[in-house]
Design a protein around this motif. Structure first.
Motif, PDB file in Angstrom:
ATOM      1  N   LEU A 502      62.891  67.129  38.188  1.00 20.00           N
ATOM      2  CA  LEU A 502      61.460  67.351  37.965  1.00 20.00           C
ATOM      3  C   LEU A 502      60.783  66.115  37.391  1.00 20.00           C
ATOM      4  O   LEU A 502      59.598  65.875  37.615  1.00 20.00           O
ATOM      5  CB  LEU A 502      61.322  68.512  36.967  1.00 20.00           C
ATOM      6  N   ILE A 503      61.521  65.335  36.608  1.00 19.89           N
ATOM      7  CA  ILE A 503      60.955  64.256  35.796  1.00 19.89           C
ATOM      8  C   ILE A 503      61.291  62.870  36.332  1.00 19.89           C
ATOM      9  O   ILE A 503      60.596  61.911  36.039  1.00 19.89           O
ATOM     10  CB  ILE A 503      61.528  64.407  34.348  1.00 19.89           C
ATOM     11  N   THR A 504      62.317  62.742  37.138  1.00 16.21           N
ATOM     12  CA  THR A 504      62.743  61.399  37.561  1.00 16.21           C
ATOM     13  C   THR A 504      61.670  60.715  38.416  1.00 16.21           C
ATOM     14  O   THR A 504      60.960  61.371  39.165  1.00 16.21           O
ATOM     15  CB  THR A 504      64.054  61.475  38.378  1.00 16.21           C
ATOM     16  N   PRO A 505      61.595  59.371  38.307  1.00 16.34           N
ATOM     17  CA  PRO A 505      60.598  58.624  39.086  1.00 16.34           C
ATOM     18  C   PRO A 505      60.770  58.838  40.584  1.00 16.34           C
ATOM     19  O   PRO A 505      59.811  59.036  41.293  1.00 16.34           O
ATOM     20  CB  PRO A 505      60.875  57.172  38.718  1.00 16.34           C
ATOM     21  N   TYR A 506      62.002  58.757  41.056  1.00 17.30           N
ATOM     22  CA  TYR A 506      62.280  59.029  42.462  1.00 17.30           C
ATOM     23  C   TYR A 506      63.159  60.267  42.532  1.00 17.30           C
ATOM     24  O   TYR A 506      64.030  60.469  41.684  1.00 17.30           O
ATOM     25  CB  TYR A 506      63.034  57.865  43.100  1.00 17.30           C
ATOM     26  N   LYS A 507      62.945  61.089  43.552  1.00 14.58           N
ATOM     27  CA  LYS A 507      63.784  62.272  43.726  1.00 14.58           C
ATOM     28  C   LYS A 507      65.051  61.916  44.495  1.00 14.58           C
ATOM     29  O   LYS A 507      66.061  62.589  44.364  1.00 14.58           O
ATOM     30  CB  LYS A 507      63.023  63.379  44.465  1.00 14.58           C
ATOM     31  N   CYS A 508      64.981  60.871  45.308  1.00 18.62           N
ATOM     32  CA  CYS A 508      66.200  60.435  45.982  1.00 18.62           C
ATOM     33  C   CYS A 508      66.086  58.989  46.434  1.00 18.62           C
ATOM     34  O   CYS A 508      65.007  58.414  46.451  1.00 18.62           O
ATOM     35  CB  CYS A 508      66.543  61.340  47.165  1.00 18.62           C
ATOM     36  N   VAL A 509      67.251  58.426  46.776  1.00 24.42           N
ATOM     37  CA  VAL A 509      67.303  57.084  47.345  1.00 24.42           C
ATOM     38  C   VAL A 509      67.886  57.229  48.751  1.00 24.42           C
ATOM     39  O   VAL A 509      68.736  58.087  48.990  1.00 24.42           O
ATOM     40  CB  VAL A 509      68.152  56.147  46.451  1.00 24.42           C
ATOM     41  N   VAL A 510      67.373  56.432  49.671  1.00 24.52           N
ATOM     42  CA  VAL A 510      67.892  56.450  51.037  1.00 24.52           C
ATOM     43  C   VAL A 510      68.665  55.154  51.255  1.00 24.52           C
ATOM     44  O   VAL A 510      68.119  54.069  51.079  1.00 24.52           O
ATOM     45  CB  VAL A 510      66.747  56.559  52.060  1.00 24.52           C
ATOM     46  N   LEU A 511      69.964  55.285  51.594  1.00 26.80           N
ATOM     47  CA  LEU A 511      70.838  54.113  51.695  1.00 26.80           C
ATOM     48  C   LEU A 511      71.536  54.075  53.038  1.00 26.80           C
ATOM     49  O   LEU A 511      72.268  55.008  53.370  1.00 26.80           O
ATOM     50  CB  LEU A 511      71.935  54.198  50.629  1.00 26.80           C
ATOM     51  N   PRO A 512      71.369  53.025  53.802  1.00 28.10           N
ATOM     52  CA  PRO A 512      72.269  52.859  54.937  1.00 28.10           C
ATOM     53  C   PRO A 512      73.606  52.373  54.386  1.00 28.10           C
ATOM     54  O   PRO A 512      73.641  51.611  53.416  1.00 28.10           O
ATOM     55  CB  PRO A 512      71.580  51.782  55.765  1.00 28.10           C
ATOM     56  N   LEU A 513      74.706  52.848  55.000  1.00 28.59           N
ATOM     57  CA  LEU A 513      76.030  52.490  54.500  1.00 28.59           C
ATOM     58  C   LEU A 513      76.224  50.982  54.496  1.00 28.59           C
ATOM     59  O   LEU A 513      76.874  50.419  53.616  1.00 28.59           O
ATOM     60  CB  LEU A 513      77.087  53.156  55.389  1.00 28.59           C
ATOM     61  N   SER A 514      75.625  50.308  55.500  1.00 31.64           N
ATOM     62  CA  SER A 514      75.736  48.854  55.583  1.00 31.64           C
ATOM     63  C   SER A 514      74.498  48.323  56.289  1.00 31.64           C
ATOM     64  O   SER A 514      73.585  49.083  56.606  1.00 31.64           O
ATOM     65  CB  SER A 514      76.977  48.481  56.387  1.00 31.64           C
ATOM     66  N   ALA A 557      67.944  56.826  37.145  1.00 28.65           N
ATOM     67  CA  ALA A 557      67.996  58.291  37.073  1.00 28.65           C
ATOM     68  C   ALA A 557      67.750  59.003  38.394  1.00 28.65           C
ATOM     69  O   ALA A 557      67.516  60.205  38.406  1.00 28.65           O
ATOM     70  CB  ALA A 557      67.014  58.809  36.008  1.00 28.65           C
ATOM     71  N   VAL A 558      67.815  58.283  39.519  1.00 31.76           N
ATOM     72  CA  VAL A 558      67.608  58.943  40.820  1.00 31.76           C
ATOM     73  C   VAL A 558      68.669  60.034  40.978  1.00 31.76           C
ATOM     74  O   VAL A 558      69.860  59.730  40.981  1.00 31.76           O
ATOM     75  CB  VAL A 558      67.735  57.930  41.981  1.00 31.76           C
ATOM     76  N   PRO A 559      68.276  61.302  41.094  1.00 34.23           N
ATOM     77  CA  PRO A 559      69.292  62.365  41.040  1.00 34.23           C
ATOM     78  C   PRO A 559      70.097  62.532  42.329  1.00 34.23           C
ATOM     79  O   PRO A 559      71.222  63.013  42.277  1.00 34.23           O
ATOM     80  CB  PRO A 559      68.477  63.624  40.741  1.00 34.23           C
ATOM     81  N   PHE A 560      69.506  62.151  43.480  1.00 36.09           N
ATOM     82  CA  PHE A 560      70.222  62.379  44.741  1.00 36.09           C
ATOM     83  C   PHE A 560      70.160  61.140  45.629  1.00 36.09           C
ATOM     84  O   PHE A 560      69.172  60.403  45.609  1.00 36.09           O
ATOM     85  CB  PHE A 560      69.626  63.581  45.485  1.00 36.09           C
ATOM     86  N   ALA A 561      71.238  60.921  46.372  1.00 37.13           N
ATOM     87  CA  ALA A 561      71.275  59.792  47.299  1.00 37.13           C
ATOM     88  C   ALA A 561      71.570  60.314  48.694  1.00 37.13           C
ATOM     89  O   ALA A 561      72.472  61.129  48.901  1.00 37.13           O
ATOM     90  CB  ALA A 561      72.342  58.801  46.871  1.00 37.13           C
ATOM     91  N   ILE A 562      70.773  59.866  49.661  1.00 36.88           N
ATOM     92  CA  ILE A 562      70.977  60.205  51.070  1.00 36.88           C
ATOM     93  C   ILE A 562      71.615  58.995  51.728  1.00 36.88           C
ATOM     94  O   ILE A 562      71.013  57.914  51.736  1.00 36.88           O
ATOM     95  CB  ILE A 562      69.626  60.498  51.749  1.00 36.88           C
ATOM     96  N   THR A 563      72.820  59.151  52.237  1.00 33.46           N
ATOM     97  CA  THR A 563      73.485  58.002  52.849  1.00 33.46           C
ATOM     98  C   THR A 563      73.588  58.181  54.354  1.00 33.46           C
ATOM     99  O   THR A 563      73.992  59.240  54.848  1.00 33.46           O
ATOM    100  CB  THR A 563      74.876  57.795  52.230  1.00 33.46           C
ATOM    101  N   ILE A 564      73.180  57.127  55.053  1.00 37.27           N
ATOM    102  CA  ILE A 564      73.238  57.112  56.515  1.00 37.27           C
ATOM    103  C   ILE A 564      74.517  56.376  56.896  1.00 37.27           C
ATOM    104  O   ILE A 564      74.710  55.220  56.503  1.00 37.27           O
ATOM    105  CB  ILE A 564      72.002  56.398  57.081  1.00 37.27           C
ATOM    106  N   ASP A 565      75.411  57.071  57.621  1.00 32.15           N
ATOM    107  CA  ASP A 565      76.684  56.452  57.964  1.00 32.15           C
ATOM    108  C   ASP A 565      76.939  56.619  59.460  1.00 32.15           C
ATOM    109  O   ASP A 565      76.030  57.024  60.196  1.00 32.15           O
ATOM    110  CB  ASP A 565      77.809  57.056  57.117  1.00 32.15           C
ATOM    111  N   PHE A 566      78.139  56.338  59.908  1.00 31.66           N
ATOM    112  CA  PHE A 566      78.382  56.384  61.346  1.00 31.66           C
ATOM    113  C   PHE A 566      78.305  57.792  61.914  1.00 31.66           C
ATOM    114  O   PHE A 566      77.951  57.971  63.075  1.00 31.66           O
ATOM    115  CB  PHE A 566      79.699  55.670  61.689  1.00 31.66           C
ATOM    116  N   ASP A 567      78.607  58.800  61.083  1.00 38.43           N
ATOM    117  CA  ASP A 567      78.464  60.182  61.547  1.00 38.43           C
ATOM    118  C   ASP A 567      77.001  60.531  61.801  1.00 38.43           C
ATOM    119  O   ASP A 567      76.687  61.440  62.569  1.00 38.43           O
ATOM    120  CB  ASP A 567      79.055  61.160  60.520  1.00 38.43           C
ATOM    121  N   THR A 568      76.088  59.836  61.103  1.00 38.99           N
ATOM    122  CA  THR A 568      74.654  60.102  61.277  1.00 38.99           C
ATOM    123  C   THR A 568      74.232  59.861  62.726  1.00 38.99           C
ATOM    124  O   THR A 568      73.334  60.514  63.237  1.00 38.99           O
ATOM    125  CB  THR A 568      73.839  59.181  60.345  1.00 38.99           C
TER     126      THR A 568
END
Lengths: 627, 627
Positions: A502-514, A557-568
């Motif tokens: 509720l309070i974190t600046p970002y709710k998630c980060v989006v990361l490509p695996l590489s 404090a980003v609570p969740f990370a979305i990672t894009i990998d080869f399965d994506t």
């Protein structure tokens, strides 16, 4: 008010936390390229976003939920307003000066620190020890001469230079300025937001169609010229407050929604606990009001709501207590007052005050402004009252007194019942001289008539009581940070904050695996989906290892990370979702991302629940070839 | 800057609008129970909610969309910062005093008003008229002596008392105060929020991982001690600003998203239009940048984004123009500057400034603070540069000079290339005396070595340019109110605001048709549904006729009304939904209410679209018996 007490084992590594807060620009000292100014801080992008989220939740939790009337009033305040409130005469701390360098110290803090140092000395004798222990709790209520006695008795010197100290003098904590070009209108920066609400009481009551109870609220900055601020964000010269003034009929302080908070179990540190040296007790709120420990339901209701707010934004409930003011620290007009205190490395710090101020504030402004700041209540039965009417005849008065007519007319109209009757009776005997501002006027009985009639009234006027919850936003944020600061046991360089989504600046980060080109369109697509859904997020396409990038996002404090990998890249298009505190990952489809993150950010779904619904994901393939 | 011009036929009934704004407590004068203070205003619940909505939209439109770095900096500002920015020396207006009463007037406003009055006189002769018309446009740029000449020539007096006037003197518009207890640190309340961003430039650049361009933004209050504020919300002493500082490499001011705004058709009032007495022209933004009328793409992009923001929050695009600064009104360092002006009953009022300030601000702070406020750009090819290194041997120096060692070491290390080489060469000949702060020291060649080496560098440093869109939130709100104020043609007592749902304090009002007990549970149910969906709403169960209650909610701009009537009690449970501006009503099911209002409030669906999907509803049955 900061009550010192902090068991060693609970203390956090404040330096390490502050290093993180400054390095990732949550906040830092203002104007530091010019050497900085004590007690002034700037919030950077991270601190600013957290502050905005705390204030948005405050608005939802208090203003929207209770339909409070929000106002936004001037910070510049003319002197008369703060004369009425008592700040011009009494809003001061005692200070002592180093007689050679002129450096100023807050007298109570200096005395307290020096006595505490003496107390810790190994060779202290038992009488001395007893004396100091008797003195310490009295310092808060000492005036200048008492402090001077202690300073002399213990031969206290400047802690910086060891020079002699001046006698304590009262120093008003308001910043003074001059409004307008003539220099004739003295003003101050407001030391609290509350006065803006009181001076608008009539308009607000009218806005509420004359009905009580109602609450007004204000969020804004206030200013206090602290003598020597040295406790980081805890003691600052400019700060954001959020204040509520709940106006209520003093004869009925019940609250219709009290039952909704009655079952809360809250740490209460009552005046009698403090007097007898006991610690705080966990008490059911309903019982505390029933036993009259808390003065009334409305005050109890707000204590419950404050508790709910504080724990929702991330304050640890084990480090939150409500401390009742002792009768000698409470203002003479207040019925009861409880401070929400958070335990930090600075000790127990007051973050919210919650006081029943009775009708003091409105009465004072009524006295100084001459406006009637009252509400009406229906009488149980209609009542007959005597009404006196003085009718002054300006045309008759004018013939005798010309330009003084208005003065005399006004004087006559304002006569009290008894004075009017007395004057009327005397004039029956003949003319009579009256004295107005040192000038005498001979009045004749043709100049006014006096009538006393009986009227039936249905309502009576009264001055409302006010219950005031007052929040120091910066202190709350500081407590949130301390309560949520963690060091990974496996690597003490990896620090992070367990703040609620509720309070974190970002709710998630989006990361490509590489840096693989094939990932790029997915980063764009997911970012667009999140933007569309109004979910604040960060994209990290930098070149570090995935672990290092997770770690950087944990720091803010980003609570969740979305990672894009080869399965994506394969149908059904999916990503991993990683949780900050547990490192656990689950696999979710791209088209579910927005609704899942919306649920997690607003608290309608928990991470634990999700883990039962989605497959756990153990490790990414780090190259395409492994597929 | 207010440019006066307002055709008679477009003028609105300002008194009537202000009466509504005050009666329903959108805003009012601050401290009015104490007689009020000129130029200070309080926002009541309605104004406060509108302001919060405007700021929330500003955050979405600018900060989130462009991933700007938001900061929240101190308002109290030490003198040195405002010395650097130029405010201490130049942020002043000229004022004249009534020599008898001491009343102050802003000299340019007084001269302008008196000349305009003379111009309107019936018996004015043609030479006089020409002279005044020549003078009027010059007043803005006049200094004290020029103003004094005009005052003498036209024998101008105080407009209030007709007394003589003093000579014009410069009056600095900043509120001064003193920070800390010693009175030694002079400070001011910030006159703009921008400086807080500039002094944090290094931290922000680091936060952005050293990359340019990036933008920082700040929303907060600023203060200007206006000499005699008399134009309501247009000229105030305390106001909320929202400012953006977009830092960019001065050699590349292109903008990757410029194409998204290039097709906007915007009223531009160029400097050459103004010089030649033409009016503003509607120009395609892309063409204005292509033709170099607007200096560069980034400036053009922000003009487009400002246009989109202003029209989204309710400014009438026909009453919005961008006026270019004339070369004589623009600061010497600025490349180009356009003000977004709104047409109001006060004339064309500057609401947003949008300036390319080149590298002025960072250069000034670099000069005053000594910090390097620069960014780096990669060089097209690596470059070889000469690097001079002076190695001073403190141990050798110490033997000769003891406590002066540090001074001498520092002096040697800071020698320029040429000075170091010269000293080095001289020492080859024998010892040499150097003078530091009036003291002589005999240096030997064992005390330092000098080396000039060649290094290859990949990057070069530069001071970024800054493009600054700066919003006056109070002025924008005032323009929104004027542009949306309406009087019903059928009843001139019925006034309302056509504000867009995005901005209105409440998105809807819930009204039972009458006080019938059967309606009550539906009022509760619908209110709960709306609260759950986060839709701000008002409940009006007061006893007026339905028409009167609609009218009351129109006054505070509530765009939609949900009415519970006798049809509501029957399956399928439904209500009427009424639109504020058209009076049109449609019939919708209760379980659709939340999603419909969410769509209407955020603009994903329009009222026009809904009217094609739902049956129009003509009139309620007003009693149950009629069924």
């Amino acid at each position: 008010k900061i009550t010192k007490w902090m068991p060693k084992e609970e203390s956090i590594d404040r330096l390490k936390m502050e290093d993180l807060l400054k390095r990732r620009f949550f906040y830092d000292q203002s104007f530091s390229i010019y050497g900085g100014v004590n007690g002034l801080y700037d919030y950077g992008p991270m601190g600013c976003a957290i502050k905005a989220n705390v204030l948005a939740e405050w608005r939802r939790h208090f203003i929207l939920e209770e339909q409070m009337l929000e106002v936004d009033c001037s910070m510049l305040t003319p002197e008369i307003v703060l004369k009425a409130s008592g700040h011009v005469d009494r809003f001061a701390d005692f200070m002592v000066k180093d007689v050679k360098t002129g450096e100023c110290f807050r007298a109570d803090h200096l005395i307290e620190a020096q006595l505490e140092r003496l107390l810790k000395a190994k060779d202290i004798n038992p009488e001395k020890k007893a004396e100091i222990e008797r003195l310490l709790p009295q310092i808060d209520n000492m005036k200048g001469p008492d402090m001077q006695k202690v300073i002399e008795q213990y031969k206290m010197k400047s802690p910086v230079t060891n020079n002699d100290l001046s006698e304590p003098v009262a120093f008003n904590l308001m910043f003074a300025t001059s409004i307008g070009p003539t220099g004739q209108l003295k003003g101050f920066l407001r030391p609290e937001t509350a006065q803006g609400i009181f001076v608008n009481f009539k308009r607000l009551l009218e806005f509420n169609q004359g009905r009580l109870p109602f609450a007004a609220a204000q969020i804004g900055n206030s200013f206090r010229n602290e003598i020597s601020p040295r406790s980081g964000l805890i003691r600052v010269r400019e700060f954001t407050m959020a204040e509520i003034e709940h106006f209520v009929d003093p004869t009925d302080k019940s609250h219709p929604k009290f039952e909704t908070v009655a079952d809360l179990q809250i740490q209460l540190y009552s005046a009698s606990n403090q007097m007898s040296g006991e610690s705080a007790q966990v008490v059911r709120l309903g019982d505390a009001v029933k036993s009259k420990l808390i003065n009334n339901e409305t005050l109890g209701y707000f204590i419950g709501r404050i508790y709910q707010f504080m724990t929702k934004v991330g304050v640890d409930k084990r480090k939150l207590r409500f401390r009742q003011h002792m009768s000698n620290e409470m203002a003479h007009y207040a019925c009861d007052c409880w401070d929400a205190e958070c335990k930090t490395s600075y000790g127990w710090v007051e973050c919210v005050g919650c006081a029943d101020r009775s009708c003091y504030d409105l009465t004072q402004h009524m006295k100084f402004s001459g406006e009637r700041l009252v509400a009406e209540r229906p009488l149980p039965a209609p009542k007959k009252v005597q009404v006196n009417e003085v009718q002054a005849y300006a045309n008759v008065i004018g013939k005798s007194f010309g330009k003084d007519t208005a003065t005399i007319t006004k004087h006559l109209q304002q006569l009290s019942h008894d004075d009017a009757r007395a004057l009327h009776d005397k004039l029956e005997q003949g003319d009579e001289k009256i004295n107005i501002d040192g000038k005498e006027f001979a009045i004749t009985r043709k100049m006014f008539t006096f009538r006393s009639t009986e009227k039936t009234v249905q309502v009576e006027e009264f001055v409302p009581s006010v219950i005031e919850p007052s929040f120091g936003i910066g202190r709350i944020m500081y407590a949130m940070w301390e309560h949520n600061f963690r060091i990974r046991p496996e690597d003490e360089q990896r620090t992070y904050f367990t703040l609620p989504p509720l309070i974190t600046p970002y709710k998630c980060v989006v990361l490509p695996l590489s840096g693989n080109e094939e990932f790029k369109p997915y980063v764009k697509q997911i970012s667009a989906i999140l933007t569309q859904a109004g979910i604040s997020h960060k994209i990290d396409t930098s070149s570090g290892t995935i672990g290092r990038r997770y770690s950087r996002s944990d720091e803010i404090a980003v609570p969740f990370a979305i990672t894009i990998d080869f399965d994506t890249l394969k149908q059904p298009y999916s990503v991993t979702l990683r949780e900050r505190d547990t490192f656990k990952q689950i696999r979710v489809k791209i088209d579910e991302i927005a609704s899942i993150l919306q649920g997690l950010s607003t608290g309608t779904v928990t991470w634990g629940e999700l883990c039962t619904q989605y497959p756990e994901f153990v490790e990414q393939q780090t190259t395409k070839e492994q597929q």
